[in-house]
Design an enzyme around this catalytic site. Structure first.
Site, PDB file in Angstrom:
ATOM      1  N   VAL A  64       0.840  -1.194   0.000  1.00 33.67           N
ATOM      2  CA  VAL A  64       0.000   0.000   0.000  1.00 33.67           C
ATOM      3  C   VAL A  64       0.878   1.249   0.000  1.00 33.67           C
ATOM      4  O   VAL A  64       1.818   1.352   0.792  1.00 33.67           O
ATOM      5  CB  VAL A  64      -0.927   0.034   1.241  1.00 33.67           C
ATOM      6  CG1 VAL A  64      -1.900   1.209   1.147  1.00 33.67           C
ATOM      7  CG2 VAL A  64      -1.676  -1.276   1.422  1.00 33.67           C
ATOM      8  N   CYS A  65       0.571   2.168  -0.906  1.00 29.61           N
ATOM      9  CA  CYS A  65       1.178   3.504  -0.869  1.00 29.61           C
ATOM     10  C   CYS A  65       0.033   4.495  -1.075  1.00 29.61           C
ATOM     11  O   CYS A  65      -1.126   4.138  -0.890  1.00 29.61           O
ATOM     12  CB  CYS A  65       2.306   3.657  -1.897  1.00 29.61           C
ATOM     13  SG  CYS A  65       1.823   3.618  -3.636  1.00 29.61           S
ATOM     14  N   GLY A  66       0.320   5.708  -1.454  1.00 26.94           N
ATOM     15  CA  GLY A  66      -0.742   6.691  -1.638  1.00 26.94           C
ATOM     16  C   GLY A  66      -1.713   6.312  -2.736  1.00 26.94           C
ATOM     17  O   GLY A  66      -2.925   6.359  -2.560  1.00 26.94           O
TER      18      GLY A  66
END
Length: 151
Positions: A64-66
């Site tokens: 998960v990132c932005g």
């Protein structure tokens, strides 16, 4: 099934929610961005997790990132890894069933926690059929990977 869940600075909150959600059904390891070292860039985090999937430490992973894009690009740089950006359950299912993806990625700034949980569940519920009609496509992906990753 052994599942790694990791998030960069933008994604670590959602990664924690997902890890907690999955712990009752899977052997879950939370990989923190500080565990990845090198100033915890998402590329380093993705490399660490994807490499651990490739060597069999984990069966699958969720990054998960932005937006989910950066961790997806970085994970796919690891030869032999198939990571898919997923923001809906159908794509998550197809990532596993049609593409034999070992990793899904998502964006904490794109979807909410409840949707992310259903996406993770959909992905982890699927098993790729090595003899199914998508096997030829996955083999072709692997051939392209081998063509450009001569180590």
């Amino acid at each position: 099934m052994k599942v790694a869940v990791a998030g960069d600075s933008a994604g670590e909150g959602l990664a924690k929610v997902l890890a907690d959600h999955l712990k009752d059904r899977f052997e879950v390891s939370e990989i923190s961005r500080t565990d990845a070292g090198a100033d915890a860039f998402y590329a380093n985090l993705s490399d660490r997790v994807a490499s651990a999937v490739l060597d069999g430490t984990y069966d699958r992973a969720i990054l998960v990132c932005g937006t989910g894009i950066g961790v997806c690009i970085a994970a796919n740089k690891v030869p032999g890894i198939r990571a898919a950006l997923t923001h809906d359950t159908y794509s998550a299912e197809r990532a596993a069933l049609s593409n034999n993806a070992q990793i899904i990625t998502m964006g904490a700034r794109v979807i909410g926690a409840e949707v992310a949980k259903t996406i993770a569940d959909a992905f982890l519920a699927q098993t790729f059929d090595e003899n199914g009609r998508s096997a030829g496509n996955v083999n072709a992906i692997n051939e392209v990977d081998a063509k450009y990753n001569k180590f």
